[in-house]
Design a protein around this motif. Structure first.
Motif, PDB file in Angstrom:
ATOM      1  N   PHE A  10       0.806  -1.215   0.000  1.00 40.97           N
ATOM      2  CA  PHE A  10       0.000   0.000   0.000  1.00 40.97           C
ATOM      3  C   PHE A  10       0.844   1.272   0.000  1.00 40.97           C
ATOM      4  CE2 PHE A  10      -3.534  -2.777   1.258  1.00 40.97           C
ATOM      5  CZ  PHE A  10      -4.504  -2.304   0.387  1.00 40.97           C
ATOM      6  N   LYS A  11       2.110   1.177   0.297  1.00 39.97           N
ATOM      7  CA  LYS A  11       3.000   2.326   0.196  1.00 39.97           C
ATOM      8  C   LYS A  11       3.520   2.514  -1.222  1.00 39.97           C
ATOM      9  CE  LYS A  11       4.709   2.526   4.935  1.00 39.97           C
ATOM     10  NZ  LYS A  11       5.897   2.422   5.789  1.00 39.97           N
ATOM     11  N   ASN A  12       3.386   1.489  -2.039  1.00 39.86           N
ATOM     12  CA  ASN A  12       3.868   1.557  -3.416  1.00 39.86           C
ATOM     13  C   ASN A  12       2.925   2.435  -4.237  1.00 39.86           C
ATOM     14  OD1 ASN A  12       4.672   1.116  -6.034  1.00 39.86           O
ATOM     15  ND2 ASN A  12       4.979  -1.081  -5.763  1.00 39.86           N
ATOM     16  N   LEU A  59      -0.992   1.864  -5.809  1.00 42.75           N
ATOM     17  CA  LEU A  59      -2.106   2.746  -5.437  1.00 42.75           C
ATOM     18  C   LEU A  59      -2.763   3.371  -6.666  1.00 42.75           C
ATOM     19  CD1 LEU A  59      -0.701   4.482  -2.244  1.00 42.75           C
ATOM     20  CD2 LEU A  59      -2.447   2.702  -2.398  1.00 42.75           C
ATOM     21  N   VAL A  60      -1.940   3.777  -7.625  1.00 39.14           N
ATOM     22  CA  VAL A  60      -2.493   4.364  -8.854  1.00 39.14           C
ATOM     23  C   VAL A  60      -3.289   3.315  -9.620  1.00 39.14           C
ATOM     24  CG1 VAL A  60      -1.879   5.328 -11.100  1.00 39.14           C
ATOM     25  CG2 VAL A  60      -0.778   6.182  -9.022  1.00 39.14           C
ATOM     26  N   THR A  61      -2.739   2.105  -9.712  1.00 43.96           N
ATOM     27  CA  THR A  61      -3.444   1.028 -10.410  1.00 43.96           C
ATOM     28  C   THR A  61      -4.741   0.683  -9.698  1.00 43.96           C
ATOM     29  OG1 THR A  61      -1.318   0.149 -11.151  1.00 43.96           O
ATOM     30  CG2 THR A  61      -3.218  -1.326 -11.281  1.00 43.96           C
ATOM     31  N   LEU A  62      -4.692   0.606  -8.381  1.00 40.52           N
ATOM     32  CA  LEU A  62      -5.895   0.312  -7.598  1.00 40.52           C
ATOM     33  C   LEU A  62      -6.950   1.406  -7.786  1.00 40.52           C
ATOM     34  CD1 LEU A  62      -7.225  -1.583  -5.514  1.00 40.52           C
ATOM     35  CD2 LEU A  62      -6.258  -0.111  -3.749  1.00 40.52           C
ATOM     36  N   ALA A  63      -6.529   2.649  -7.746  1.00 37.37           N
ATOM     37  CA  ALA A  63      -7.462   3.755  -7.941  1.00 37.37           C
ATOM     38  C   ALA A  63      -8.069   3.709  -9.348  1.00 37.37           C
ATOM     39  CB  ALA A  63      -6.750   5.093  -7.713  1.00 37.37           C
TER      40      ALA A  63
END
Length: 107
Positions: A16-18, A22-26
């Motif tokens: 989750f710090k990566n 995070l961008v891919t998840l968003a």
């Protein structure tokens, strides 16, 4: 017995710090729930396409049936006479026509 939980929690926190994760998840969340073509819209489009295909098949069958009847009416004079008598209640000059209507079962 080994305790694996702290290692997996650390990996999860690192994940989750990566910023790429995070961008891919968003992006995935945005595309699934908030985009104009989200999953719900795609499902509705799929249902509409299925309904339209059923209507298309129905109308093709109806068109084929009417075309067959038209061909039969234009080539067979007896069939045309039968059609005129049944649909338009036409008769010859020396005939009487009686229309028998079955009673409905509603009471």
């Amino acid at each position: 017995m080994k305790i694996i939980q702290p290692v997996s929690m650390k990996r999860l926190i690192d994940l989750f710090k990566n910023k790429f994760f995070l961008v891919t998840l968003a992006f995935v969340v945005w595309m699934i729930f908030f985009d104009r073509n989200d999953l719900f819209s795609q499902y509705q489009y799929h249902q509409q396409v299925k309904k339209l295909r059923l209507e298309r098949d129905f109308y093709k069958a109806q068109t084929d049936q009417v075309t067959k009847e038209l061909k039969e009416l234009t080539t067979n004079p007896q069939q045309m006479e039968k059609f005129a008598r049944e649909k338009y209640l036409m008769k010859k000059a020396n005939e009487d026509v009686y229309v028998v209507v079955p009673e409905s079962k509603e009471k």
